[in-house]
Design an enzyme around this catalytic site. Structure first.
Site, PDB file in Angstrom:
ATOM      1  CG  ASP A 120      -2.034  -1.017   1.137  1.00  0.00           C
ATOM      2  OD1 ASP A 120      -2.232  -1.580   0.039  1.00  0.00           O
ATOM      3  OD2 ASP A 120      -2.700  -1.258   2.154  1.00  0.00           O
TER       4      ASP A 120
ATOM      5  CD  GLU B 252       0.687  -4.655  -9.810  1.00  0.00           C
ATOM      6  OE1 GLU B 252       1.291  -5.587 -10.350  1.00  0.00           O
ATOM      7  OE2 GLU B 252      -0.404  -4.815  -9.210  1.00  0.00           O
TER       8      GLU B 252
END
Length: 426
Positions: free
Chosen positions: A319, A345
């Site tokens: 994260d 991502e």
């Protein structure tokens, strides 16, 4: 009831459940809390197959990761023993207007280990809503906030050619301040977009009328949220005669709706624009850039070795990587540029008015900034790198889908060449 009768009853109930799932007009998936699928009906397979591909639907979160990465977090953050995790959550599967597919997703936690997910194709409903919103904007411009509006007209070239006291009452501008000027005269000085006024006029000519919302500024410097409705004016014989304009102050409404807008259009983790909203904005920007003959570039960004970071340093480190990518990218972007999280991502930059060579320079600057940064994790400091792929609007790449596909192809070329680099379209 005898054991045999009870068993028969259970078997009948099971067969009824299977029959219901098979014939259901919505997609139904039963899975673990981590998304591992143990039962799904044919319609859910049909809806998910374009995303899951040949590998099939084995994990609902994995199948939807590129279009709805937030689902996994919604489930993991749900603290109840049972109950609805999300209701009517919209997932944009395809970005193309002509073939756009939008799913409505409901997730119900049945017990400590089981989820039931339903998927419904609401593409037609979404298109109907879009048209309804346009009509509502038109009616709102005519019938509401009658004490906070100005009315005037533009000539065929988009310049103010009439004035009345409502303009001065609302904006402070006298006749000599506005006549002969374009709509740029009313825009806020800190929110200037050279394309906004020409685009508004062009869309009005195409559609007959068009509404936009933006920040405006009065003569005294007061900044206010405004809605500007422009409609084509015609002579009695139908000949084009110019435009009528309704300028409304909608500041009070905007203050109350900004937080809702943020929730609907922003990725919850990174603060980047979310996938669904990006497709809407990007589609309009491609059309605008083509209409005005302006350059436009997309840059795809993908974190290198992201799975390895998650596996070795944990999901919290993953994260942090995603948040860092967005933060570093924003350092190189202007206020009119966009960064969106498309899934997992993967991110996309939309660089307005930016040709291919300039886009490559911006991408390289972002790559270098990210490479130079470090993130703190449970296993120590971690370096982060990204690969980037660029594509720019051209005759060969004339749609949003073309640009995304070309930028994605360039991204994978950068990956194949060793990662941590920028690649452009060939």
């Amino acid at each position: 009831m005898t054991p045999a009768a009870a068993a028969g009853s259970l078997e009948e109930e099971h067969e009824a459940l299977l029959s219901f799932m098979y014939l259901s007009p919505i997609g139904i998936i039963r899975s673990s809390l981590t998304g591992e699928v143990d039962m799904l009906n044919p319609l859910s397979v049909q809806l998910l197959m374009p995303l899951a591909g040949l590998l099939g639907v084995t994990n609902i979160f994995e199948s939807l990761s590129h279009v709805a990465p937030e689902l996994r977090n919604l489930v993991s953050s749900f603290n109840g023993e049972r109950g609805p995790v999300c209701e009517g959550h919209r997932i944009v599967v395809t970005p193309d207007r002509e073939r756009s597919t939008v799913l409505s997703c409901n997730i119900l936690k049945i017990n400590e280990s089981t989820l039931m997910t339903t998927l419904t194709d609401i593409s037609r409903q979404v298109e109907a809503e879009r048209r309804a919103r346009q009509n509502e904007s038109w009616l709102a411009g005519i019938f509401t906030s009658v004490n906070d509006f100005a009315f005037f007209t533009l000539d065929a070239n988009g310049h103010v050619d009439s004035w009345n006291p409502s303009i001065e009452q609302m904006t402070g501008y006298a006749e000599t301040d506005v006549v002969g000027h374009s709509l740029d005269r009313f825009y806020a000085s800190d929110d200037i977009d050279a394309y906004r006024s020409p685009e508004h006029i062009a869309l009005t000519r195409e559609e007959g009328w068009h509404v936009q919302e933006c920040w405006c500024q009065g003569k005294d410097g007061r900044r206010y949220a405004a809605q500007i409705l422009v409609a084509v004016l015609r002579e009695d014989d139908g000949e084009f005669a110019g435009y009528s304009v309704v300028l409304r102050d909608v500041s009070e409404r905007k203050i109350s709706s900004d937080e809702l807008t943020r929730l609907l259009t922003t990725d919850h983790l990174t603060g980047a624009m979310n996938r669904a909203h990006f497709f809407k904005v990007a589609e309009k920007e491609v059309a605008r850039s083509k209409r005005l003959g302006k350059p436009l570039s997309f840059v795809m960004i993908d974190a290198d070795h992201f799975k390895k970071i998650n596996d070795t340093a944990g999901h919290q480190a993953g994260d942090k990587v995603l948040e860092r990518i967005v933060a570093e990218a924003r350092r190189s972007l202007r206020s009119i540029d966009v960064i969106a999280r498309l899934g997992g991502e993967e991110f996309c930059l939309m660089l307005r008015g930016t040709p291919a060579d300039a886009a490559a320079l911006i991408a390289e600057g972002i790559r270098a900034n990210i490479e130079a940064s470090r993130i703190d994790t449970a296993v120590g400091e971690q370096a982060v790198t990204v690969s980037l792929g660029c594509a720019s609007l051209s005759h060969a790449l004339a749609s949003m889908h073309d640009l995304l596909a070309a930028a994605d192809k360039s991204l994978y070329a950068a990956k194949a060449a060793g990662r941590n680099r920028v690649a452009g379209q060939s």
